[in-house]
Design a protein around this motif. Sequence first.
Motif, PDB file in Angstrom:
ATOM      1  N   VAL A 462     -53.354  71.496 -50.850  1.00  0.00           N
ATOM      2  CA  VAL A 462     -52.538  70.506 -50.784  1.00  0.00           C
ATOM      3  C   VAL A 462     -52.921  69.167 -50.598  1.00  0.00           C
ATOM      4  O   VAL A 462     -52.406  68.232 -51.022  1.00  0.00           O
ATOM      5  CB  VAL A 462     -51.206  71.084 -49.841  1.00  0.00           C
ATOM      6  N   GLU A 463     -53.851  69.285 -49.536  1.00  0.00           N
ATOM      7  CA  GLU A 463     -54.219  67.739 -48.798  1.00  0.00           C
ATOM      8  C   GLU A 463     -55.158  67.174 -49.970  1.00  0.00           C
ATOM      9  O   GLU A 463     -55.189  66.145 -50.319  1.00  0.00           O
ATOM     10  CB  GLU A 463     -54.986  68.040 -47.494  1.00  0.00           C
ATOM     11  N   LEU A 464     -56.130  68.070 -50.565  1.00  0.00           N
ATOM     12  CA  LEU A 464     -56.810  67.663 -51.741  1.00  0.00           C
ATOM     13  C   LEU A 464     -55.724  67.069 -52.961  1.00  0.00           C
ATOM     14  O   LEU A 464     -56.470  65.789 -53.406  1.00  0.00           O
ATOM     15  CB  LEU A 464     -57.757  68.542 -52.298  1.00  0.00           C
ATOM     16  N   ALA A 465     -54.807  67.681 -53.148  1.00  0.00           N
ATOM     17  CA  ALA A 465     -54.011  67.239 -54.150  1.00  0.00           C
ATOM     18  C   ALA A 465     -53.148  65.830 -53.936  1.00  0.00           C
ATOM     19  O   ALA A 465     -53.002  64.874 -54.699  1.00  0.00           O
ATOM     20  CB  ALA A 465     -52.890  68.016 -54.641  1.00  0.00           C
ATOM     21  N   CYS A 466     -52.934  65.929 -52.449  1.00  0.00           N
ATOM     22  CA  CYS A 466     -51.870  64.713 -52.050  1.00  0.00           C
ATOM     23  C   CYS A 466     -52.916  63.551 -51.503  1.00  0.00           C
ATOM     24  O   CYS A 466     -52.288  62.294 -51.489  1.00  0.00           O
ATOM     25  CB  CYS A 466     -50.851  65.321 -50.907  1.00  0.00           C
ATOM     26  N   GLY A 467     -53.766  63.697 -50.959  1.00  0.00           N
ATOM     27  CA  GLY A 467     -54.591  62.626 -50.112  1.00  0.00           C
ATOM     28  C   GLY A 467     -54.306  62.513 -48.967  1.00  0.00           C
ATOM     29  O   GLY A 467     -54.674  61.650 -48.239  1.00  0.00           O
TER      30      GLY A 467
END
Length: 489
Positions: A462-467
Amino acid sequence: MTAYDHLMAHQRQTEALSKVAERLGWDQETMMPRGGAEQRSEEMAAMEGVLHARRTDPRIADWLAEVVPADEVAQAQIRHIRRSYDRATKVPGDLAQELARLTSVAQGIWAEARAADDVAAFLPTLSQVIDLKQQEAAALAQGGDLYDALIDDYEPGATAATLGAMFDRMRPRLVDLRAAVLAAPAPAPLHGHFGLEAQLRLARDLASTFGYDWGRGRLDMAVHPFSSGGGSDSRITTRVVETEPFNCIYSTIHEVGHSSYELNIDPDYALSPLGHGVSMGVHESQSRIYENQIGRSRGFTGWMFGQMQERFGDFGVASPQAFYAAVNRVQPGFIRTEADEVHYNLHIMMRFDLERALIQGDLAVDDLEAAWNDRFLADFGVAVDRPAHGMLQDVHWSVGLFGYFPTYTLGNVYAGCLNQAMRAAVPDLDEALARGDTSGATGWLRENLQRHGGLYEPREVVELACGFAPNEGPLLDYLETKFRSLYNL
Protein backbone atom coordinates in the motif's frame (compact mmCIF):
# COMPACT_ATOMS: atom_id res chain seq x y z
CA MET A 1 17.09 -29.78 -8.61
CA THR A 2 18.04 -27.13 -6.07
CA ALA A 3 16.35 -26.76 -2.68
CA TYR A 4 14.40 -23.84 -4.15
CA ASP A 5 13.23 -26.01 -7.07
CA HIS A 6 12.02 -28.68 -4.65
CA LEU A 7 10.20 -26.11 -2.53
CA MET A 8 8.41 -24.57 -5.47
CA ALA A 9 7.44 -27.91 -7.04
CA HIS A 10 6.01 -29.08 -3.71
CA GLN A 11 4.23 -25.78 -3.20
CA ARG A 12 2.73 -25.81 -6.69
CA GLN A 13 0.91 -29.07 -5.97
CA THR A 14 -0.20 -27.81 -2.55
CA GLU A 15 -1.60 -24.63 -4.14
CA ALA A 16 -3.42 -26.68 -6.79
CA LEU A 17 -5.01 -28.91 -4.15
CA SER A 18 -6.04 -25.87 -2.10
CA LYS A 19 -7.85 -24.54 -5.19
CA VAL A 20 -9.76 -27.83 -5.37
CA ALA A 21 -10.75 -27.44 -1.71
CA GLU A 22 -11.82 -23.86 -2.37
CA ARG A 23 -13.97 -25.00 -5.28
CA LEU A 24 -15.71 -27.46 -2.99
CA GLY A 25 -16.58 -24.53 -0.74
CA TRP A 26 -17.85 -22.50 -3.69
CA ASP A 27 -20.05 -25.37 -4.83
CA GLN A 28 -21.46 -25.79 -1.33
CA GLU A 29 -22.59 -22.17 -1.29
CA THR A 30 -24.02 -22.04 -4.80
CA MET A 31 -25.05 -25.39 -6.32
CA MET A 32 -24.72 -28.29 -3.88
CA PRO A 33 -28.02 -29.98 -2.98
CA ARG A 34 -28.94 -29.47 0.67
CA GLY A 35 -28.77 -33.18 1.31
CA GLY A 36 -25.06 -33.22 0.48
CA ALA A 37 -23.98 -31.26 3.56
CA GLU A 38 -22.82 -34.16 5.72
CA GLN A 39 -20.89 -35.80 2.91
CA ARG A 40 -19.36 -32.49 1.89
CA SER A 41 -18.10 -31.98 5.44
CA GLU A 42 -16.25 -35.30 5.21
CA GLU A 43 -14.85 -34.32 1.81
CA MET A 44 -13.61 -31.01 3.20
CA ALA A 45 -12.04 -32.73 6.20
CA ALA A 46 -10.28 -35.23 3.92
CA MET A 47 -8.92 -32.43 1.74
CA GLU A 48 -7.71 -30.53 4.79
CA GLY A 49 -5.94 -33.67 6.00
CA VAL A 50 -4.05 -33.95 2.73
CA LEU A 51 -3.24 -30.24 2.69
CA HIS A 52 -2.09 -30.19 6.31
CA ALA A 53 0.21 -33.14 5.68
CA ARG A 54 1.73 -31.35 2.72
CA ARG A 55 2.12 -28.07 4.61
CA THR A 56 3.91 -29.83 7.48
CA ASP A 57 6.05 -32.17 5.36
CA PRO A 58 9.42 -32.37 7.19
CA ARG A 59 11.24 -32.03 3.88
CA ILE A 60 10.11 -28.37 3.82
CA ALA A 61 12.31 -27.65 6.85
CA ASP A 62 15.28 -29.30 5.14
CA TRP A 63 14.76 -27.36 1.92
CA LEU A 64 14.34 -24.09 3.82
CA ALA A 65 17.61 -24.74 5.65
CA GLU A 66 19.44 -25.18 2.35
CA VAL A 67 17.73 -22.67 0.08
CA VAL A 68 19.61 -19.66 -1.29
CA PRO A 69 17.18 -17.13 -2.87
CA ALA A 70 18.41 -15.72 -6.16
CA ASP A 71 16.25 -12.58 -6.31
CA GLU A 72 13.44 -10.57 -4.75
CA VAL A 73 10.76 -12.92 -6.04
CA ALA A 74 12.46 -15.99 -4.60
CA GLN A 75 12.94 -14.21 -1.28
CA ALA A 76 9.20 -13.44 -1.14
CA GLN A 77 8.25 -17.00 -2.07
CA ILE A 78 10.45 -18.37 0.69
CA ARG A 79 9.06 -15.87 3.21
CA HIS A 80 5.53 -17.11 2.57
CA ILE A 81 6.48 -20.79 2.59
CA ARG A 82 8.40 -20.44 5.86
CA ARG A 83 5.52 -18.58 7.49
CA SER A 84 3.00 -21.19 6.34
CA TYR A 85 5.21 -24.04 7.55
CA ASP A 86 5.80 -22.42 10.94
CA ARG A 87 2.07 -21.92 11.48
CA ALA A 88 0.96 -25.30 10.12
CA THR A 89 3.40 -27.28 12.23
CA LYS A 90 1.98 -25.72 15.41
CA VAL A 91 -1.55 -26.98 14.69
CA PRO A 92 -2.26 -30.71 15.15
CA GLY A 93 -3.51 -32.39 12.00
CA ASP A 94 -6.62 -33.84 13.65
CA LEU A 95 -7.59 -30.36 14.88
CA ALA A 96 -7.19 -28.91 11.38
CA GLN A 97 -9.37 -31.67 9.92
CA GLU A 98 -12.05 -31.34 12.59
CA LEU A 99 -12.22 -27.58 12.01
CA ALA A 100 -12.70 -28.16 8.28
CA ARG A 101 -15.40 -30.77 8.90
CA LEU A 102 -17.30 -28.77 11.52
CA THR A 103 -17.24 -25.41 9.73
CA SER A 104 -18.52 -27.06 6.56
CA VAL A 105 -21.55 -28.40 8.47
CA ALA A 106 -21.91 -25.22 10.52
CA GLN A 107 -22.36 -23.11 7.43
CA GLY A 108 -25.59 -24.91 6.54
CA ILE A 109 -26.84 -24.87 10.13
CA TRP A 110 -26.23 -21.12 10.28
CA ALA A 111 -28.08 -20.53 6.99
CA GLU A 112 -31.14 -22.43 8.21
CA ALA A 113 -31.07 -20.71 11.60
CA ARG A 114 -30.80 -17.33 9.91
CA ALA A 115 -33.76 -18.08 7.64
CA ALA A 116 -35.84 -19.17 10.65
CA ASP A 117 -34.61 -16.43 13.03
CA ASP A 118 -33.70 -19.27 15.40
CA VAL A 119 -30.65 -18.42 17.49
CA ALA A 120 -31.03 -21.50 19.67
CA ALA A 121 -30.64 -23.77 16.64
CA PHE A 122 -27.21 -22.26 15.94
CA LEU A 123 -25.69 -21.77 19.40
CA PRO A 124 -24.57 -25.39 20.06
CA THR A 125 -22.69 -25.49 16.76
CA LEU A 126 -21.23 -22.03 17.30
CA SER A 127 -19.99 -23.17 20.72
CA GLN A 128 -18.18 -26.07 19.09
CA VAL A 129 -16.63 -23.80 16.45
CA ILE A 130 -15.39 -21.36 19.09
CA ASP A 131 -13.95 -24.19 21.18
CA LEU A 132 -11.94 -25.46 18.20
CA LYS A 133 -10.82 -21.95 17.27
CA GLN A 134 -9.65 -21.38 20.84
CA GLN A 135 -7.63 -24.61 20.61
CA GLU A 136 -6.15 -23.51 17.30
CA ALA A 137 -5.34 -20.06 18.66
CA ALA A 138 -3.65 -21.55 21.71
CA ALA A 139 -1.52 -23.80 19.51
CA LEU A 140 -0.50 -20.86 17.33
CA ALA A 141 -0.01 -18.31 20.10
CA GLN A 142 2.11 -20.60 22.31
CA GLY A 143 1.44 -18.50 25.38
CA GLY A 144 0.73 -15.25 23.54
CA ASP A 145 -2.55 -13.48 22.82
CA LEU A 146 -5.15 -15.86 21.36
CA TYR A 147 -6.93 -13.28 19.22
CA ASP A 148 -3.65 -11.94 17.83
CA ALA A 149 -2.81 -15.45 16.64
CA LEU A 150 -6.06 -15.58 14.66
CA ILE A 151 -5.75 -12.06 13.23
CA ASP A 152 -2.33 -13.01 11.86
CA ASP A 153 -3.98 -15.52 9.53
CA TYR A 154 -5.72 -12.67 7.70
CA GLU A 155 -3.43 -9.66 8.24
CA PRO A 156 0.17 -10.63 9.04
CA GLY A 157 1.73 -8.24 11.52
CA ALA A 158 -1.54 -6.74 12.79
CA THR A 159 -2.52 -7.07 16.44
CA ALA A 160 -5.63 -6.39 18.47
CA ALA A 161 -3.77 -3.61 20.27
CA THR A 162 -2.78 -1.75 17.08
CA LEU A 163 -6.19 -2.27 15.50
CA GLY A 164 -7.97 -1.24 18.68
CA ALA A 165 -5.88 1.93 18.88
CA MET A 166 -6.77 2.75 15.27
CA PHE A 167 -10.46 2.18 15.99
CA ASP A 168 -10.21 4.47 19.02
CA ARG A 169 -8.74 7.23 16.84
CA MET A 170 -11.42 6.76 14.18
CA ARG A 171 -14.50 6.49 16.36
CA PRO A 172 -14.82 10.15 17.54
CA ARG A 173 -14.70 11.58 14.02
CA LEU A 174 -17.12 8.95 12.70
CA VAL A 175 -19.57 9.53 15.56
CA ASP A 176 -19.39 13.31 15.16
CA LEU A 177 -19.93 13.05 11.40
CA ARG A 178 -22.86 10.69 11.89
CA ALA A 179 -24.51 13.04 14.40
CA ALA A 180 -24.19 15.99 12.03
CA VAL A 181 -25.53 14.04 9.06
CA LEU A 182 -28.47 12.51 10.93
CA ALA A 183 -29.47 15.96 12.20
CA ALA A 184 -29.79 17.21 8.61
CA PRO A 185 -32.73 16.55 6.26
CA ALA A 186 -32.40 13.06 4.80
CA PRO A 187 -32.65 12.37 1.07
CA ALA A 188 -35.54 10.23 -0.11
CA PRO A 189 -34.91 6.47 -0.10
CA LEU A 190 -35.50 4.27 -3.10
CA HIS A 191 -38.93 2.62 -3.38
CA GLY A 192 -40.36 0.21 -5.90
CA HIS A 193 -40.09 -3.29 -7.31
CA PHE A 194 -37.00 -4.35 -9.23
CA GLY A 195 -37.29 -7.82 -10.73
CA LEU A 196 -34.71 -10.53 -10.11
CA GLU A 197 -33.76 -11.14 -13.73
CA ALA A 198 -33.41 -7.43 -14.50
CA GLN A 199 -31.20 -6.98 -11.45
CA LEU A 200 -29.00 -9.90 -12.46
CA ARG A 201 -28.62 -8.52 -15.99
CA LEU A 202 -27.61 -5.18 -14.51
CA ALA A 203 -25.18 -6.94 -12.15
CA ARG A 204 -23.49 -8.70 -15.08
CA ASP A 205 -23.25 -5.44 -17.03
CA LEU A 206 -21.78 -3.63 -14.04
CA ALA A 207 -19.18 -6.37 -13.60
CA SER A 208 -18.23 -5.91 -17.25
CA THR A 209 -18.05 -2.14 -16.75
CA PHE A 210 -15.46 -2.73 -14.03
CA GLY A 211 -13.43 -4.94 -16.35
CA TYR A 212 -14.39 -8.34 -14.93
CA ASP A 213 -12.96 -11.12 -17.10
CA TRP A 214 -15.86 -13.42 -17.96
CA GLY A 215 -13.45 -15.82 -19.66
CA ARG A 216 -12.05 -16.59 -16.20
CA GLY A 217 -15.07 -15.95 -14.01
CA ARG A 218 -18.80 -16.38 -13.49
CA LEU A 219 -21.64 -14.91 -11.42
CA ASP A 220 -23.93 -16.99 -9.20
CA MET A 221 -26.32 -16.46 -6.30
CA ALA A 222 -25.46 -17.02 -2.62
CA VAL A 223 -27.00 -16.32 0.78
CA HIS A 224 -23.98 -14.21 1.68
CA PRO A 225 -22.09 -12.82 -1.37
CA PHE A 226 -18.46 -13.86 -1.73
CA SER A 227 -15.73 -14.39 -4.31
CA SER A 228 -13.73 -17.56 -4.75
CA GLY A 229 -10.61 -18.66 -6.58
CA GLY A 230 -7.82 -16.96 -8.43
CA GLY A 231 -5.33 -17.35 -11.25
CA SER A 232 -7.38 -18.35 -14.26
CA ASP A 233 -10.61 -19.08 -12.36
CA SER A 234 -12.07 -16.50 -9.96
CA ARG A 235 -15.82 -16.52 -9.40
CA ILE A 236 -18.23 -14.04 -7.81
CA THR A 237 -21.66 -14.30 -6.21
CA THR A 238 -24.40 -11.84 -5.39
CA ARG A 239 -27.89 -11.79 -3.88
CA VAL A 240 -31.12 -10.12 -4.92
CA VAL A 241 -33.82 -8.38 -2.86
CA GLU A 242 -36.50 -7.23 -5.28
CA THR A 243 -37.30 -4.09 -3.29
CA GLU A 244 -33.66 -3.11 -2.68
CA PRO A 245 -31.57 -3.12 -5.88
CA PHE A 246 -28.58 -1.46 -4.20
CA ASN A 247 -28.06 -4.74 -2.32
CA CYS A 248 -27.36 -6.60 -5.56
CA ILE A 249 -25.59 -3.70 -7.27
CA TYR A 250 -23.04 -3.03 -4.57
CA SER A 251 -22.57 -6.65 -3.50
CA THR A 252 -21.65 -7.39 -7.10
CA ILE A 253 -19.25 -4.46 -7.45
CA HIS A 254 -17.66 -5.38 -4.09
CA GLU A 255 -17.01 -8.96 -5.16
CA VAL A 256 -15.73 -7.83 -8.56
CA GLY A 257 -13.10 -5.84 -6.65
CA HIS A 258 -11.98 -8.97 -4.81
CA SER A 259 -12.01 -11.10 -7.94
CA SER A 260 -10.23 -8.53 -10.10
CA TYR A 261 -7.38 -8.41 -7.59
CA GLU A 262 -6.91 -12.16 -7.99
CA LEU A 263 -7.25 -12.11 -11.78
CA ASN A 264 -4.81 -9.22 -12.24
CA ILE A 265 -1.89 -10.76 -10.32
CA ASP A 266 1.20 -11.36 -12.47
CA PRO A 267 0.53 -14.72 -14.20
CA ASP A 268 4.14 -15.75 -13.52
CA TYR A 269 3.07 -16.16 -9.88
CA ALA A 270 0.27 -18.65 -10.64
CA LEU A 271 0.00 -21.60 -8.23
CA SER A 272 2.64 -20.14 -5.94
CA PRO A 273 2.46 -18.26 -2.62
CA LEU A 274 2.67 -14.98 -4.54
CA GLY A 275 -0.29 -15.89 -6.73
CA HIS A 276 -3.03 -14.57 -4.46
CA GLY A 277 -3.83 -11.46 -2.46
CA VAL A 278 -1.24 -10.68 0.20
CA SER A 279 -3.73 -10.15 3.05
CA MET A 280 -7.42 -9.72 3.67
CA GLY A 281 -6.91 -6.06 4.56
CA VAL A 282 -5.38 -5.42 1.15
CA HIS A 283 -8.06 -7.60 -0.44
CA GLU A 284 -10.78 -5.57 1.23
CA SER A 285 -9.12 -2.37 0.05
CA GLN A 286 -9.84 -3.48 -3.51
CA SER A 287 -13.44 -4.51 -2.93
CA ARG A 288 -14.19 -1.39 -0.90
CA ILE A 289 -12.57 1.08 -3.31
CA TYR A 290 -14.45 -0.50 -6.23
CA GLU A 291 -17.71 -0.38 -4.25
CA ASN A 292 -17.39 3.03 -2.57
CA GLN A 293 -14.84 5.53 -3.87
CA ILE A 294 -15.57 4.45 -7.45
CA GLY A 295 -19.03 2.85 -7.40
CA ARG A 296 -20.72 5.38 -5.08
CA SER A 297 -18.99 8.44 -6.53
CA ARG A 298 -21.02 11.29 -7.96
CA GLY A 299 -19.68 10.67 -11.45
CA PHE A 300 -20.35 6.93 -11.56
CA THR A 301 -23.80 7.14 -9.96
CA GLY A 302 -24.70 9.76 -12.55
CA TRP A 303 -23.94 7.22 -15.28
CA MET A 304 -25.69 4.43 -13.36
CA PHE A 305 -28.84 6.59 -13.06
CA GLY A 306 -29.18 6.35 -16.81
CA GLN A 307 -28.70 2.58 -16.68
CA MET A 308 -31.44 2.27 -14.07
CA GLN A 309 -33.82 4.33 -16.20
CA GLU A 310 -33.15 2.15 -19.24
CA ARG A 311 -33.86 -1.04 -17.32
CA PHE A 312 -36.59 -0.04 -14.88
CA GLY A 313 -38.21 3.01 -16.49
CA ASP A 314 -39.47 5.64 -14.06
CA PHE A 315 -38.29 4.23 -10.73
CA GLY A 316 -39.24 7.23 -8.61
CA VAL A 317 -35.95 9.16 -8.66
CA ALA A 318 -36.04 12.39 -10.62
CA SER A 319 -32.39 13.24 -11.32
CA PRO A 320 -28.78 12.04 -11.15
CA GLN A 321 -28.24 14.21 -8.05
CA ALA A 322 -31.23 12.65 -6.29
CA PHE A 323 -29.96 9.20 -7.26
CA TYR A 324 -26.48 10.01 -5.90
CA ALA A 325 -28.13 11.09 -2.64
CA ALA A 326 -30.23 7.91 -2.48
CA VAL A 327 -27.20 5.70 -3.09
CA ASN A 328 -25.31 7.47 -0.29
CA ARG A 329 -28.22 7.89 2.13
CA VAL A 330 -27.02 7.68 5.74
CA GLN A 331 -29.20 5.72 8.13
CA PRO A 332 -28.52 3.41 11.11
CA GLY A 333 -29.58 0.14 9.49
CA PHE A 334 -29.16 -3.35 10.90
CA ILE A 335 -27.21 -5.03 8.09
CA ARG A 336 -23.44 -4.52 7.82
CA THR A 337 -23.22 -5.35 4.12
CA GLU A 338 -25.87 -2.72 3.35
CA ALA A 339 -24.42 -0.07 5.68
CA ASP A 340 -23.55 3.37 4.37
CA GLU A 341 -19.94 4.51 4.50
CA VAL A 342 -20.44 6.56 7.66
CA HIS A 343 -21.86 3.66 9.69
CA TYR A 344 -19.94 0.75 8.18
CA ASN A 345 -16.83 0.90 10.35
CA LEU A 346 -18.93 1.19 13.50
CA HIS A 347 -20.39 -2.22 12.61
CA ILE A 348 -16.88 -3.63 12.37
CA MET A 349 -15.77 -2.13 15.67
CA MET A 350 -18.70 -3.80 17.40
CA ARG A 351 -17.92 -7.22 15.92
CA PHE A 352 -14.23 -6.80 16.74
CA ASP A 353 -15.01 -6.30 20.42
CA LEU A 354 -17.54 -9.14 20.57
CA GLU A 355 -15.48 -11.80 18.82
CA ARG A 356 -12.36 -10.84 20.73
CA ALA A 357 -14.32 -11.38 23.96
CA LEU A 358 -15.61 -14.74 22.68
CA ILE A 359 -12.12 -16.02 21.84
CA GLN A 360 -10.63 -14.75 25.09
CA GLY A 361 -13.41 -16.48 27.05
CA ASP A 362 -14.77 -13.20 28.44
CA LEU A 363 -18.15 -13.62 26.72
CA ALA A 364 -20.17 -16.84 26.89
CA VAL A 365 -21.81 -18.00 23.67
CA ASP A 366 -25.19 -18.17 25.43
CA ASP A 367 -24.86 -14.46 26.24
CA LEU A 368 -23.86 -13.41 22.72
CA GLU A 369 -27.30 -12.44 21.45
CA ALA A 370 -27.99 -10.18 24.43
CA ALA A 371 -24.50 -8.68 24.22
CA TRP A 372 -24.98 -8.02 20.50
CA ASN A 373 -28.39 -6.42 20.98
CA ASP A 374 -27.23 -4.24 23.87
CA ARG A 375 -24.16 -3.07 22.01
CA PHE A 376 -26.12 -2.39 18.81
CA LEU A 377 -28.64 -0.27 20.65
CA ALA A 378 -25.85 1.68 22.36
CA ASP A 379 -23.87 2.21 19.14
CA PHE A 380 -26.68 2.76 16.64
CA GLY A 381 -29.63 3.90 18.72
CA VAL A 382 -31.90 1.22 17.26
CA ALA A 383 -33.17 -1.98 18.88
CA VAL A 384 -32.51 -5.17 16.89
CA ASP A 385 -35.87 -6.45 15.70
CA ARG A 386 -34.95 -10.03 14.73
CA PRO A 387 -31.90 -12.34 14.91
CA ALA A 388 -31.38 -12.33 11.14
CA HIS A 389 -30.82 -8.59 11.51
CA GLY A 390 -28.59 -9.20 14.52
CA MET A 391 -26.08 -11.88 15.46
CA LEU A 392 -27.21 -14.28 12.71
CA GLN A 393 -26.63 -11.90 9.80
CA ASP A 394 -22.99 -12.72 8.99
CA VAL A 395 -21.58 -16.04 7.80
CA HIS A 396 -18.10 -15.48 9.28
CA TRP A 397 -18.41 -17.05 12.73
CA SER A 398 -20.10 -20.18 11.40
CA VAL A 399 -17.10 -20.88 9.16
CA GLY A 400 -14.55 -20.00 11.83
CA LEU A 401 -13.34 -16.68 10.44
CA PHE A 402 -12.48 -15.14 13.80
CA GLY A 403 -10.03 -12.28 13.30
CA TYR A 404 -11.37 -11.52 9.82
CA PHE A 405 -13.80 -8.70 10.68
CA PRO A 406 -11.20 -6.01 11.54
CA THR A 407 -9.69 -6.42 8.07
CA TYR A 408 -12.81 -4.79 6.61
CA THR A 409 -12.03 -1.51 8.34
CA LEU A 410 -8.33 -1.93 7.63
CA GLY A 411 -9.34 -2.36 3.98
CA ASN A 412 -11.35 0.86 4.17
CA VAL A 413 -8.30 2.65 5.60
CA TYR A 414 -6.08 1.31 2.82
CA ALA A 415 -8.74 2.24 0.26
CA GLY A 416 -8.80 5.81 1.59
CA CYS A 417 -5.06 6.07 1.03
CA LEU A 418 -5.24 4.46 -2.41
CA ASN A 419 -8.10 6.74 -3.46
CA GLN A 420 -6.10 9.82 -2.54
CA ALA A 421 -3.09 8.64 -4.54
CA MET A 422 -5.20 7.41 -7.46
CA ARG A 423 -7.04 10.69 -7.88
CA ALA A 424 -3.76 12.60 -7.84
CA ALA A 425 -2.44 10.31 -10.58
CA VAL A 426 -5.66 10.25 -12.67
CA PRO A 427 -6.96 13.86 -12.55
CA ASP A 428 -9.75 13.33 -15.09
CA LEU A 429 -11.16 10.32 -13.26
CA ASP A 430 -14.54 11.84 -12.37
CA GLU A 431 -15.22 12.81 -15.99
CA ALA A 432 -14.43 9.27 -17.11
CA LEU A 433 -16.62 7.71 -14.41
CA ALA A 434 -19.51 9.93 -15.50
CA ARG A 435 -19.25 8.18 -18.88
CA GLY A 436 -19.21 4.75 -17.24
CA ASP A 437 -15.50 4.39 -17.95
CA THR A 438 -13.73 2.84 -14.95
CA SER A 439 -10.54 1.93 -16.82
CA GLY A 440 -8.50 4.82 -15.41
CA ALA A 441 -9.24 3.67 -11.85
CA THR A 442 -9.04 -0.07 -12.40
CA GLY A 443 -5.91 0.29 -14.54
CA TRP A 444 -4.16 2.35 -11.87
CA LEU A 445 -5.04 -0.20 -9.19
CA ARG A 446 -3.92 -3.10 -11.37
CA GLU A 447 -0.57 -1.53 -12.15
CA ASN A 448 0.22 -0.10 -8.72
CA LEU A 449 -1.11 -2.82 -6.42
CA GLN A 450 -2.96 -5.80 -7.82
CA ARG A 451 -0.28 -7.23 -10.11
CA HIS A 452 2.14 -7.67 -7.21
CA GLY A 453 0.08 -10.36 -5.48
CA GLY A 454 2.05 -11.50 -2.45
CA LEU A 455 5.39 -10.02 -3.48
CA TYR A 456 5.41 -7.40 -0.71
CA GLU A 457 4.11 -7.26 2.85
CA PRO A 458 0.58 -5.79 3.25
CA ARG A 459 1.43 -2.31 4.50
CA GLU A 460 4.47 -2.21 2.22
CA VAL A 461 2.49 -2.73 -0.99
CA VAL A 462 0.00 0.00 0.00
CA GLU A 463 2.83 2.40 0.83
CA LEU A 464 4.55 1.65 -2.51
CA ALA A 465 1.30 2.41 -4.36
CA CYS A 466 0.51 5.59 -2.40
CA GLY A 467 3.93 7.04 -1.67
CA PHE A 468 3.16 7.37 2.05
CA ALA A 469 2.59 5.07 5.02
CA PRO A 470 -1.05 3.97 5.31
CA ASN A 471 -3.09 5.67 8.02
CA GLU A 472 -6.74 6.44 8.74
CA GLY A 473 -6.50 10.16 7.91
CA PRO A 474 -7.28 10.01 4.16
CA LEU A 475 -10.34 7.82 4.76
CA LEU A 476 -11.78 10.11 7.42
CA ASP A 477 -11.04 13.21 5.34
CA TYR A 478 -12.75 11.61 2.33
CA LEU A 479 -15.85 10.72 4.37
CA GLU A 480 -16.16 14.17 5.91
CA THR A 481 -15.69 15.97 2.58
CA LYS A 482 -18.18 13.73 0.78
CA PHE A 483 -20.97 13.68 3.34
CA ARG A 484 -20.69 17.26 4.53
CA SER A 485 -21.08 18.32 0.90
CA LEU A 486 -23.91 15.88 0.22
CA TYR A 487 -25.85 16.94 3.32
CA ASN A 488 -25.00 20.65 3.00
CA LEU A 489 -23.29 20.76 6.40
